[in-house]
Write a protein that holds these residues in place. Structure first.
Motif, PDB file in Angstrom:
ATOM      1  N   ARG A  96       0.858  -1.192   0.000  1.00  0.00           N
ATOM      2  CA  ARG A  96       0.000   0.000   0.000  1.00  0.00           C
ATOM      3  C   ARG A  96       0.889   1.236   0.000  1.00  0.00           C
ATOM      4  O   ARG A  96       1.027   1.908   1.021  1.00  0.00           O
ATOM      5  N   ASP A  97       1.528   1.498  -1.136  1.00  0.00           N
ATOM      6  CA  ASP A  97       2.400   2.663  -1.110  1.00  0.00           C
ATOM      7  C   ASP A  97       1.714   3.959  -1.525  1.00  0.00           C
ATOM      8  O   ASP A  97       1.815   4.956  -0.858  1.00  0.00           O
ATOM      9  N   SER A  98       0.988   3.912  -2.648  1.00  0.00           N
ATOM     10  CA  SER A  98       0.452   5.190  -3.117  1.00  0.00           C
ATOM     11  C   SER A  98      -0.951   5.031  -3.684  1.00  0.00           C
ATOM     12  O   SER A  98      -1.258   4.019  -4.324  1.00  0.00           O
ATOM     13  N   ALA A  99      -1.777   6.031  -3.445  1.00  0.00           N
ATOM     14  CA  ALA A  99      -3.158   5.948  -3.923  1.00  0.00           C
ATOM     15  C   ALA A  99      -3.722   7.305  -4.309  1.00  0.00           C
ATOM     16  O   ALA A  99      -3.413   8.325  -3.693  1.00  0.00           O
ATOM     17  N   LEU A 100      -4.558   7.262  -5.355  1.00  0.00           N
ATOM     18  CA  LEU A 100      -5.400   8.411  -5.676  1.00  0.00           C
ATOM     19  C   LEU A 100      -6.736   8.105  -5.023  1.00  0.00           C
ATOM     20  O   LEU A 100      -7.261   7.006  -5.202  1.00  0.00           O
ATOM     21  N   VAL A 101      -7.258   9.026  -4.269  1.00  0.00           N
ATOM     22  CA  VAL A 101      -8.569   8.807  -3.671  1.00  0.00           C
ATOM     23  C   VAL A 101      -9.518   9.849  -4.265  1.00  0.00           C
ATOM     24  O   VAL A 101      -9.212  11.045  -4.295  1.00  0.00           O
ATOM     25  N   LEU A 102     -10.634   9.358  -4.785  1.00  0.00           N
ATOM     26  CA  LEU A 102     -11.564  10.255  -5.472  1.00  0.00           C
ATOM     27  C   LEU A 102     -12.524  10.888  -4.473  1.00  0.00           C
ATOM     28  O   LEU A 102     -13.016  10.209  -3.573  1.00  0.00           O
ATOM     29  N   VAL A 103     -12.781  12.170  -4.663  1.00  0.00           N
ATOM     30  CA  VAL A 103     -13.665  12.878  -3.724  1.00  0.00           C
ATOM     31  C   VAL A 103     -14.715  13.708  -4.461  1.00  0.00           C
ATOM     32  O   VAL A 103     -14.545  14.053  -5.633  1.00  0.00           O
ATOM     33  N   ASN A 104     -15.779  14.039  -3.744  1.00  0.00           N
ATOM     34  CA  ASN A 104     -16.823  14.911  -4.288  1.00  0.00           C
ATOM     35  C   ASN A 104     -16.286  16.320  -4.468  1.00  0.00           C
ATOM     36  O   ASN A 104     -15.394  16.736  -3.732  1.00  0.00           O
ATOM     37  N   CYS A 105     -16.924  17.057  -5.363  1.00  0.00           N
ATOM     38  CA  CYS A 105     -16.524  18.454  -5.605  1.00  0.00           C
ATOM     39  C   CYS A 105     -16.550  19.286  -4.335  1.00  0.00           C
ATOM     40  O   CYS A 105     -15.672  20.093  -4.083  1.00  0.00           O
ATOM     41  N   GLY A 106     -17.590  19.091  -3.543  1.00  0.00           N
ATOM     42  CA  GLY A 106     -17.798  20.027  -2.432  1.00  0.00           C
ATOM     43  C   GLY A 106     -17.241  19.560  -1.103  1.00  0.00           C
ATOM     44  O   GLY A 106     -17.625  20.100  -0.071  1.00  0.00           O
ATOM     45  N   LEU A 107     -16.348  18.575  -1.108  1.00  0.00           N
ATOM     46  CA  LEU A 107     -15.883  18.041   0.176  1.00  0.00           C
ATOM     47  C   LEU A 107     -15.076  19.092   0.949  1.00  0.00           C
ATOM     48  O   LEU A 107     -14.143  19.691   0.424  1.00  0.00           O
ATOM     49  N   ALA A 108     -15.469  19.306   2.219  1.00  0.00           N
ATOM     50  CA  ALA A 108     -14.822  20.337   3.050  1.00  0.00           C
ATOM     51  C   ALA A 108     -13.398  19.921   3.411  1.00  0.00           C
ATOM     52  O   ALA A 108     -13.089  18.727   3.463  1.00  0.00           O
ATOM     53  N   ASP A 109     -12.548  20.926   3.689  1.00  0.00           N
ATOM     54  CA  ASP A 109     -11.138  20.650   3.996  1.00  0.00           C
ATOM     55  C   ASP A 109     -10.971  19.707   5.180  1.00  0.00           C
ATOM     56  O   ASP A 109     -10.137  18.811   5.153  1.00  0.00           O
ATOM     57  N   LYS A 110     -11.790  19.891   6.207  1.00  0.00           N
ATOM     58  CA  LYS A 110     -11.613  19.027   7.385  1.00  0.00           C
ATOM     59  C   LYS A 110     -11.977  17.570   7.044  1.00  0.00           C
ATOM     60  O   LYS A 110     -11.354  16.639   7.560  1.00  0.00           O
TER      61      LYS A 110
END
Ligand SMILES: Nc1ncnc2c1ncn2[C@@H]1O[C@H](COP(=O)(O)OP(=O)(O)OP(=O)(O)O)[C@@H](O)[C@H]1O
Ligand SMILES: [Mg+2]
Length: 334
Positions: A96-110
């Motif tokens: 498990r070295d590296s990953a792209l994790v997909l997120v929603n447009c509006g996901l808050a920083d926290k």
């Protein structure tokens, strides 16, 4: 400068999907955990597909739920357990070295930070968060680097992501908390209200997917069994497409309103691009029967409903794993 990434992970409101570089599309399982109360606290009894099978099938004390809602981690420990389970399940146990994790447009920083710490905690060394809408576009073969803008609408299980993209950046992006799950709940409420019958959420999802239709006069039907509200005795009832239309239409009306609001806020040049390219519909809910007919009647812009629309996003992420240059450009703009 980003390194080469090995995994692409999309933790959706309904499904988690994983793509592994050089191996391909490796996993698609429900983002679900089932847990049971014990004197020591809740204990996990099922994960992913196993948890889904338990929906409505076990004792009342077993709860089946998604530990993630609208892209936000609601239960950190369960999400961690779920991700570990999925990754261990893959045939090729790569580091498990590296990953792209997909997120929603509006996901808050926290919420992004929580997601990142979770990924680091389960062993990843390098993680980047990429808005899923880029991957959806890439998955359907659109050029996200072009000056010509494209618009995507991803109607998923928990959310609808609406985004306009050009030159490797999001001109306009919004996530609204409307997805298939909201329809399932509304269907089960409607059946309770109209027919005095309580059905499980799994049954209403099946109804939506198999009988639900936006054709005004569809005549499909299905028998569902539930519990009578008054007598508490099991009872069956035949639900037809027309029973579901009153739930489905307002749902899609609302989505169309949000798309309209987004398009209205764009410059005439960008709007022209969108009209030329058509609005692309993806996500599991875009498979609903009669959507094309409904959009022709109610939507003012050219559009395309993408085939296999629930998988294009992770397939696009897979392409991005191989395109270092493009990944870098997108990353710079997020
Ligand atoms: N034939 C169908 N008709 C209607 N809805 C369907 C059909 N097939 C799947 N769905 C619904 O699509 C939804 C799942 O879509 P998808 O896999 O795109 O969601 P997700 O990516 O997990 O969630 P999100 O994007 O909101 O985080 C579920 O509500 C599911 O019931
Ligand atoms: Mg999704």
């Amino acid at each position: 400068m980003l390194g080469k990434y090995k995994y692409a992970i999309e933790i959706g409101g309904s499904f988690t999907r994983i793509y592994v570089r050089d191996n391909g599309y490796a996993l698609c399982e429900p983002t679900l955990v089932s847990a049971e109360p014990t004197p020591q606290g809740y204990q996990i009894v099922g994960l992913g597909e196993e948890a889904k099978k338990m929906m409505g099938k076990t004792s009342d004390s077993v709860e089946v739920f998604s530990p993630i809602s609208n892209g936000q981690i609601k239960n950190y420990e369960y999400t961690k357990a779920l991700m570990n389970y999925f990754l261990e399940k893959l045939d090729f146990k790569k580091k498990r070295d590296s990953a792209l994790v997909l997120v929603n447009c509006g996901l808050a920083d926290k919420d992004k930070e929580t997601l990142l710490s979770l990924m680091y905690e389960i062993g990843f060394k390098e993680v980047v968060l990429i808005p899923a809408v880029f991957c959806s576009m890439i998955g359907i073969g659109k050029n996200v680097s072009s000056t010509k803008a494209n618009m995507i609408v991803n109607i998923g299980g928990a959310n609808t992501d609406i985004a306009v993209i050009n030159m490797n950046s999001i001109i306009k992006g919004a996530t609204i908390g409307l997805g298939g799950r909201a329809v399932d709940v509304a269907i089960s409420n409607q059946i309770a209200y109209n027919h005095g019958l309580v059905i499980g959420i799994g049954a209403s999802e099946k109804l939506k997917n198999e009988v639900g239709s936006l054709y005004p006069n569809d005549t499909l039907n299905m028998e569902v069994t539930g519990v009578d509200i008054e007598s508490k005795v099991p009872r069956s009832y035949i639900i037809s497409s027309s029973d579901l239309l009153t739930v489905l239409e307002p749902f899609f009306d609302e989505i169309i309103r949000s798309i309209d609001v987004t398009i209205t806020s764009l410059s005439p040049e960008i709007t022209t691009d969108i009209i030329n390219n058509g609005v692309q519909f993806v996500g599991g809910m875009s498979k609903i029967s009669g959507l094309e007919n409904y959009l022709k009647r109610n939507f003012r812009y050219p559009f395309k409903i993408v085939e296999d629309g629930e998988n294009v996003t992770i397939l696009g992420a897979g392409k991005l794993l191989d395109d270092q240059d493009l990944l870098e450009k997108i990353y710079e703009n997020t």
